[in-house]
Design a protein around this motif. Structure first.
Motif, short mmCIF file in Angstrom:
data_model
loop_
_atom_site.label_atom_id
_atom_site.label_comp_id
_atom_site.label_asym_id
_atom_site.label_seq_id
_atom_site.Cartn_x
_atom_site.Cartn_y
_atom_site.Cartn_z
N ARG A 21 -3.31 6.31 -5.36
CA ARG A 21 -1.89 6.51 -4.85
C ARG A 21 -1.03 5.04 -5.11
NH1 ARG A 21 -2.40 11.48 -3.64
NH2 ARG A 21 -3.92 12.18 -2.11
N SER A 22 -1.79 3.81 -5.40
CA SER A 22 -1.18 2.39 -5.32
C SER A 22 0.31 2.63 -6.33
CB SER A 22 -2.20 1.48 -5.75
OG SER A 22 -2.82 1.30 -4.74
N GLN A 23 0.00 3.01 -7.56
CA GLN A 23 1.27 3.13 -8.43
C GLN A 23 2.47 3.96 -7.79
OE1 GLN A 23 1.69 1.05 -11.12
NE2 GLN A 23 -0.27 -0.18 -10.23
N ASP A 24 1.77 5.04 -7.40
CA ASP A 24 2.66 5.95 -6.90
C ASP A 24 3.59 5.39 -5.78
OD1 ASP A 24 2.26 8.17 -8.83
OD2 ASP A 24 0.82 8.84 -7.36
N ILE A 25 2.91 4.77 -4.72
CA ILE A 25 3.48 4.20 -3.64
C ILE A 25 4.42 2.98 -4.19
CG2 ILE A 25 3.20 2.68 -1.68
CD1 ILE A 25 0.55 4.10 -1.42
N LEU A 26 4.01 2.16 -5.21
CA LEU A 26 4.86 1.11 -5.65
C LEU A 26 6.25 1.62 -6.20
CD1 LEU A 26 2.39 -1.39 -6.96
CD2 LEU A 26 3.43 -1.29 -4.88
N LYS A 27 5.91 2.97 -6.86
CA LYS A 27 7.29 3.60 -7.40
C LYS A 27 8.41 3.75 -6.71
CE LYS A 27 4.53 5.22 -11.64
NZ LYS A 27 4.26 6.48 -12.17
N LEU A 28 8.05 4.07 -5.41
CA LEU A 28 8.92 4.49 -4.28
C LEU A 28 9.90 3.26 -3.91
CD1 LEU A 28 6.50 6.75 -2.20
CD2 LEU A 28 8.33 7.45 -3.93
N LEU A 29 9.52 2.02 -4.12
CA LEU A 29 10.26 1.09 -3.65
C LEU A 29 11.45 0.55 -4.69
CD1 LEU A 29 7.33 -1.61 -2.86
CD2 LEU A 29 8.31 -0.03 -1.59
N VAL A 65 -4.21 7.30 6.65
CA VAL A 65 -2.78 7.63 6.91
C VAL A 65 -2.46 8.82 5.63
CG1 VAL A 65 -2.45 5.26 7.31
CG2 VAL A 65 -2.19 6.16 5.10
N THR A 66 -1.17 9.33 5.99
CA THR A 66 -0.48 10.15 4.73
C THR A 66 0.79 9.61 4.57
OG1 THR A 66 -1.51 12.15 5.99
CG2 THR A 66 0.26 12.56 4.77
N VAL A 67 0.87 9.57 3.17
CA VAL A 67 2.53 9.18 2.82
C VAL A 67 2.96 10.04 2.25
CG1 VAL A 67 3.23 7.55 0.99
CG2 VAL A 67 0.99 6.99 1.79
N LYS A 68 4.12 10.35 2.88
CA LYS A 68 4.80 11.52 2.62
C LYS A 68 5.30 11.78 1.22
CE LYS A 68 9.44 13.80 4.06
NZ LYS A 68 10.47 13.69 5.04
N GLY A 69 5.08 12.96 0.69
CA GLY A 69 4.97 13.26 -0.87
C GLY A 69 4.22 12.90 -1.93
N LEU A 70 3.10 12.18 -1.06
CA LEU A 70 1.89 11.71 -2.09
C LEU A 70 0.60 12.34 -1.43
CD1 LEU A 70 2.86 7.99 -2.61
CD2 LEU A 70 3.31 10.07 -4.05
N LEU A 119 1.66 -3.39 1.05
CA LEU A 119 0.96 -4.38 0.87
C LEU A 119 -0.42 -4.26 0.17
CD1 LEU A 119 1.74 -6.87 3.94
CD2 LEU A 119 2.54 -7.22 1.58
N HIS A 120 -0.97 -3.30 0.74
CA HIS A 120 -2.50 -2.82 0.09
C HIS A 120 -2.04 -2.30 -1.12
CE1 HIS A 120 -5.87 -0.38 -0.41
NE2 HIS A 120 -5.34 0.69 -0.72
N ALA A 121 -1.07 -1.44 -1.43
CA ALA A 121 -1.03 -0.84 -2.93
C ALA A 121 -0.71 -2.09 -3.87
CB ALA A 121 0.31 0.03 -2.98
N GLU A 122 -0.15 -3.16 -3.43
CA GLU A 122 0.17 -4.42 -4.48
C GLU A 122 -0.97 -5.16 -4.58
OE1 GLU A 122 4.88 -5.50 -3.81
OE2 GLU A 122 3.38 -6.88 -2.90
N SER A 123 -1.74 -5.09 -3.53
CA SER A 123 -3.09 -6.06 -3.79
C SER A 123 -4.15 -5.10 -4.41
CB SER A 123 -3.39 -6.58 -2.25
OG SER A 123 -3.88 -5.29 -1.65
N GLN A 124 -4.05 -3.82 -4.36
CA GLN A 124 -5.03 -2.97 -5.10
C GLN A 124 -4.41 -1.96 -6.27
OE1 GLN A 124 -8.38 -3.41 -4.56
NE2 GLN A 124 -8.08 -4.83 -3.08
N PRO A 125 -3.76 -2.42 -6.98
CA PRO A 125 -2.82 -1.88 -7.97
C PRO A 125 -3.53 -0.69 -8.84
CG PRO A 125 -3.13 -4.08 -9.00
CD PRO A 125 -3.79 -4.01 -7.66
N THR A 126 -4.89 -0.59 -8.82
CA THR A 126 -5.58 0.43 -9.61
C THR A 126 -6.32 1.47 -8.39
OG1 THR A 126 -7.74 -1.01 -9.46
CG2 THR A 126 -6.09 -1.05 -11.20
N ALA A 127 -6.00 1.19 -7.12
CA ALA A 127 -6.44 2.09 -6.16
C ALA A 127 -5.76 3.15 -5.94
CB ALA A 127 -6.61 1.43 -4.92
#
Length: 318
Positions: free
Chosen positions: A134-142, A181-186, A124-132
Motif C-alpha cells: 500500500r505504500s504507493q497508493d498512500i503516496l498517491k493520496l498526498l 492500522v486501517t487507511v480509509k479507502g485502501l 513516513l513509513h510509505a516513503e521509507s518503504q516504497p515497495t511495501a
C-alpha cells in the motif's frame, strides 16, 4: 527419524517465511495429518504467547511519570512515560497531563499529540518503504507543494497544507512496537515505525517518547494493546510499596466524571442564576419561585441571588 527431520524442516520453512498456506505433493494420509497437526500446534503456541494487556493505573515518582499495564495471570508491568522532574510530586509535564486526559476520556489533540500524528507515521513509513504493501497508493493520496518530492522534506508550514490519509488504529503491539492500522479507502496495514520517524512527529523526543506515543495512540483510538513476549512484572503489593502515589484508572475516571459533573452543574447554575435575575426584574414571581426551587436542588445557593435577598423588590412588585 528421517520423516521427523523432514517434517521439522518443512515446518521451519513455513513459519520462517510467514506462509499462511502450504501444500505438499500427494503423500500418505498419515504424513498429511501429522504435518497439519504440527503446524496447528505451532500456531497455537505462537498465539498463546500473545497477550492482551490493559492500562491499570499511573503514578508520579522522583524518576518521572509511570504507567502500569496489567498482564493477565502475571502481574503489573511498569512503563516509564517521562523522565521529567516536574512529575515527581504531581503530574505537570505535557506528556503526563495528556495521558491522564486520555484515560479520563478527554482528547485535547494538542501539540504533544496532534490529531494527525498517526497519519504522519503512515506516510513516513510509505516513503521509507516504497515497495511495501500500500505504500504507493498512500503516496498517491498526498498533494505535495510544488518543487517538493517527499513529505519528509517539507517544513512545518508546508505540512500543515498537505492532505493526509485518514487512518485509524486497530491494534497496537508493544515490544517490539507494531501498529496495525486501517487507511480509509485502501484497507489494513501493519508496520513498525522507526525511531527517526517517531522523532519527526514528536513534540519533544527522549528515551521514553516511544512508550508515551504508543499508549497515547492506543487510548485515543481505544485500540487493544498486545504483547508477544514475557515481560518483567510486579505484584500489586510491590507496585503500591514502590509507588505510593499510584492511582488506578478506575479512580482517575471516577474523579474525572465528578469534575465533569461539577462543571456541567456550574454551567447550569450560572444559566439559571441569570434567568432568576431576569424573572425578578420582570416581576414574574411564579417563574422566580420555580427557578429558585431548581437551584435549591442543585446546591446551597450561597453565592446566588435568592428570593429572600430580593425581598424588597418582590414586595414592591406585590
Amino acid at each position: 527419524m528421517k520423516s521427523y527431520n523432514l517434517l521439522s524442516f518443512l515446518l521451519w520453512s513455513v513459519t520462517s517465511m510467514g506462509v499462511e498456506c502450504f501444500q505438499t505433493p500427494h503423500s500418505s494420509h498419515y504424513r498429511s495429518d501429522t504435518f497439519q497437526w504440527a503446524l496447528e500446534s505451532h500456531r497455537e503456541a505462537s498465539l498463546s504467547r500473545c497477550r492482551r494487556i490493559s492500562i491499570a493505573g499511573v503514578s508520579v515518582s522522583p524518576q518521572g511519570f509511570w504507567a502500569f499495564l496489567r498482564i493477565p495471570g502475571q502481574g503489573y508491568w511498569p512503563i516509564q512515560i517521562t523522565h521529567n522532574p516536574q512529575d515527581s510530586d504531581s503530574s505537570t509535564s505535557p506528556e503526563s497531563l495528556t495521558l491522564l486526559q486520555l484515560i479520563s476520556g478527554v482528547d485535547m489533540a494538542g501539540a504533544v499529540l496532534p490529531p494527525d500524528i498517526l497519519a504522519k507515521l503512515v506516510v513516513l513509513h510509505a516513503e521509507s518503504q516504497p515497495t511495501a504493501l500500500r505504500s504507493q497508493d498512500i503516496l498517491k493520496l498526498l498533494e505535495l507543494p510544488e518543487g517538493v518530492d517527499n513529505y519528509s522534506e517539507t517544513n512545518q508550514w508546508q505540512r500543515s497544507r498537505v492532505n493526509l490519509p485518514q487512518v485509524t488504529l486497530d491494534e497496537l503491539t508493544l515490544h517490539p512496537l507494531r501498529l496495525d492500522v486501517t487507511v480509509k479507502g485502501l484497507g489494513p496495514l501493519s508496520f513498525s515505525p522507526s525511531e527517526s520517524h517517531l522523532k519527526q512527529v514528536c513534540w519533544s523526543y527522549d528515551e521514553a517518547s516511544r512508550e508515551f506515543i504508543s499508549l497515547a495512540l492506543a487510548l485515543r483510538y481505544k485500540a487493544p494493546i498486545i504483547v508477544q513476549e514475557e515481560l518483567p512484572s510486579k505484584p500489586m503489593e510491590k507496585v503500591e510499596d514502590q509507588f505510593p502515589m499510584y492511582s488506578t484508572v478506575e479512580t482517575l475516571q471516577k474523579t474525572s466524571k465528578r469534575v465533569t459533573k461539577n462543571i456541567e452543574r456550574g454551567f447550569e447554575i450560572h444559566k439559571l442564576s441569570g434567568a432568576l435575575r431576569l424573572a425578578i426584574e420582570k416581576g414574574d414571581t411564579a417563574a422566580a419561585a420555580k427557578i429558585q426551587n431548581v437551584l435549591d436542588e442543585l446546591e446551597s445557593m450561597d453565592d446566588l441571588p435568592t428570593l429572600e435577598e430580593d425581598k424588597s423588590k418582590l414586595d414592591e412588585m406585590e
